[in-house]
Design a protein around this motif. Structure first.
Motif, mmCIF file in Angstrom:
data_model
loop_
_atom_site.group_PDB
_atom_site.id
_atom_site.type_symbol
_atom_site.label_atom_id
_atom_site.label_comp_id
_atom_site.label_asym_id
_atom_site.label_seq_id
_atom_site.Cartn_x
_atom_site.Cartn_y
_atom_site.Cartn_z
ATOM 1 N N ALA A 230 0.837 -1.210 0.000
ATOM 2 C CA ALA A 230 0.000 0.000 0.000
ATOM 3 C C ALA A 230 0.868 1.256 0.000
ATOM 4 O O ALA A 230 0.552 2.246 -0.671
ATOM 5 C CB ALA A 230 -0.926 -0.008 1.216
ATOM 6 N N ALA A 231 1.973 1.226 0.743
ATOM 7 C CA ALA A 231 2.887 2.365 0.757
ATOM 8 C C ALA A 231 3.561 2.533 -0.597
ATOM 9 O O ALA A 231 3.789 3.663 -1.053
ATOM 10 C CB ALA A 231 3.938 2.175 1.852
ATOM 11 N N LEU A 232 3.881 1.415 -1.235
ATOM 12 C CA LEU A 232 4.475 1.485 -2.574
ATOM 13 C C LEU A 232 3.517 2.157 -3.549
ATOM 14 O O LEU A 232 3.914 3.018 -4.348
ATOM 15 C CB LEU A 232 4.831 0.081 -3.056
ATOM 16 C CG LEU A 232 5.379 -0.035 -4.477
ATOM 17 C CD1 LEU A 232 6.699 0.723 -4.612
ATOM 18 C CD2 LEU A 232 5.568 -1.509 -4.861
ATOM 19 N N ALA A 233 2.240 1.771 -3.476
ATOM 20 C CA ALA A 233 1.247 2.384 -4.364
ATOM 21 C C ALA A 233 1.047 3.861 -4.047
ATOM 22 O O ALA A 233 0.919 4.698 -4.948
ATOM 23 C CB ALA A 233 -0.081 1.621 -4.246
ATOM 24 N N ALA A 234 1.049 4.193 -2.742
ATOM 25 C CA ALA A 234 0.826 5.581 -2.343
ATOM 26 C C ALA A 234 1.974 6.495 -2.757
ATOM 27 O O ALA A 234 1.773 7.683 -3.017
ATOM 28 C CB ALA A 234 0.614 5.659 -0.832
ATOM 29 N N ASN A 235 3.183 5.938 -2.827
ATOM 30 C CA ASN A 235 4.372 6.741 -3.141
ATOM 31 C C ASN A 235 4.884 6.516 -4.564
ATOM 32 O O ASN A 235 5.980 6.968 -4.890
ATOM 33 C CB ASN A 235 5.487 6.418 -2.145
ATOM 34 C CG ASN A 235 5.183 6.905 -0.752
ATOM 35 O OD1 ASN A 235 5.364 8.068 -0.426
ATOM 36 N ND2 ASN A 235 4.705 5.993 0.091
ATOM 37 N N GLU A 236 4.108 5.826 -5.392
ATOM 38 C CA GLU A 236 4.605 5.473 -6.725
ATOM 39 C C GLU A 236 4.989 6.699 -7.545
ATOM 40 O O GLU A 236 6.021 6.709 -8.229
ATOM 41 C CB GLU A 236 3.562 4.646 -7.484
ATOM 42 C CG GLU A 236 4.025 4.292 -8.888
ATOM 43 C CD GLU A 236 3.156 3.249 -9.559
ATOM 44 O OE1 GLU A 236 3.188 3.186 -10.800
ATOM 45 O OE2 GLU A 236 2.458 2.500 -8.857
ATOM 46 N N ALA A 237 4.178 7.743 -7.479
ATOM 47 C CA ALA A 237 4.474 8.931 -8.281
ATOM 48 C C ALA A 237 5.809 9.554 -7.895
ATOM 49 O O ALA A 237 6.507 10.131 -8.731
ATOM 50 C CB ALA A 237 3.349 9.955 -8.129
#
Length: 364
Positions: A230-237
């Motif tokens: 979830a953190a990876l998705a939240a910080n992908e940009a």
């Protein structure tokens, strides 16, 4: 224009209401910072009653202790924030500031002639400004990283905004005696706005802090403490920057470790590897994708050297745990990658090449 007595009554009623709100929010012993803030509002009520009883113009010898109490009420605000941060509510310098705001103006009465009264009243205004500066500055320029920084700074700026109001009062003492009653209204007029800004900001601080903590819990892997998918998705940009390198790390024969030693030992291996990656990644993003797979996004120029260092650290033996090794696959984020998954797929293929080549090594 409202008179001074009416404005004081408005501030008194508002402060009394905030004191009750803070006490209710304290919930027994669960929120001691709320009790400090309730004490701040309550002591300010006492100050307002004291000022009202003295009348105008207030004698310096009687107003000086009330100034000290007003400074103390402001110190209680900072004490509550320090308590929230699990620090000692009061530091020695805080007591020194409170004492100075009460003692220094009172000392002016020993001066000869009519200058004693003028010096005393100037010192009263100066003492109030110093107190607001001393206790408002740490909040106004807070660097808190717990999610409450904005509200701390808002409360602090509200306190600092009182300083020019006190300065106007001091100017009136020097320029014209006729101006004093009118300029005395300025702090109380500002009080009607600043009081609510400061107290509402204080009420918001614990909630914003709890919200940040819940966000971090949701984005952290509960077993290892590193970031999760979830953190990876939240910080992908933020992470998906061309030129950075994705490292995909997989434990060799992890199923065998669980089968022969039990899942408790397997969890211990995962925790040991996560700690090794965090220590060796030097601030890079470290994430557990799930199972026995970890991901690191590095900004280092020599990504291969980073990968080898992390592989070596993550494979070091730990007491009471069986030996293990990890395989690492590298892939650079390309300008054409639409998502992190593109680079991760290339890193995954490289990681399986490392396993096919004998495991315990890196491949790009």
């Amino acid at each position: 224009m409202p008179d001074l007595s009416t404005l004081r009554q408005c501030s008194f009623l508002a402060s009394a209401a905030y004191a009750v709100v803070f006490l209710v929010a304290a919930g027994g012993r669960r929120a001691p910072w709320m009790r400090w803030w309730a004490l701040s509002s309550a002591s300010y009520c006492v100050v307002l009653l004291g000022y009202a009883s003295l009348g105008e113009p207030m004698p310096v010898w009687a107003a000086a202790p009330l100034n000290g109490l007003l400074s103390l009420s402001t110190a209680f605000i900072l004490a509550g924030v320090r308590s929230l941060d699990r620090r000692a509510p009061f530091a020695r310098w805080m007591w020194a500031v409170v004492a100075a705001t009460a003692i220094v103006p009172a000392a002016a009465i020993v001066l000869p002639g009519e200058g004693a009264m003028l010096a005393g009243r100037l010192l009263l205004a100066l003492g109030l400004a110093v107190g607001m500066l001393a206790f408002g500055w740490p909040l106004a320029f807070s660097h808190a990283s717990d999610g409450s920084r904005a509200m701390r700074q808002t409360a602090g700026m509200a306190l600092l905004c009182y300083i020019p109001c006190y300065a106007l009062g001091a100017v009136g003492e020097v320029v014209s005696a006729r101006a004093v009653p009118y300029l005395a209204l300025v702090p109380m007029l500002a009080d009607q706005v600043l009081l609510s800004i400061a107290n509402l900001s204080l009420l918001a601080i614990p909630g914003m802090r709890s919200e940040r903590q819940l966000q971090e819990i949701a984005l952290c892997d509960p077993l290892t403490g590193v970031w999760n998918r979830a953190a990876l998705a939240a910080n992908e940009a933020v992470l998906r920057v061309p030129g950075r390198v994705v490292l995909l790390i997989d434990i060799d024969h992890f199923k065998a470790i669980n089968d022969h030693h039990g899942h408790g030992v397997g969890d211990g291996v995962l925790v040991a590897i996560a700690r090794a990656l965090q220590r060796g990644a030097a601030g890079d993003f470290v994430c557990r994708l799930g199972g026995d797979e970890f991901l690191v996004v590095t900004t280092a120029d020599d990504a291969a050297a980073v990968a080898e260092r992390l592989r070596e650290r993550a494979s070091r033996p730990v007491a009471d745990l069986p030996p293990w090794s990890v395989s690492v696959g590298l892939a650079r984020i390309e300008p054409g990658d639409a998502t992190m998954a593109d680079a991760m797929q290339r890193a995954d293929r490289a990681m399986y090449r490392a396993k096919d080549a004998g495991r315990g090594r890196i491949a790009a």
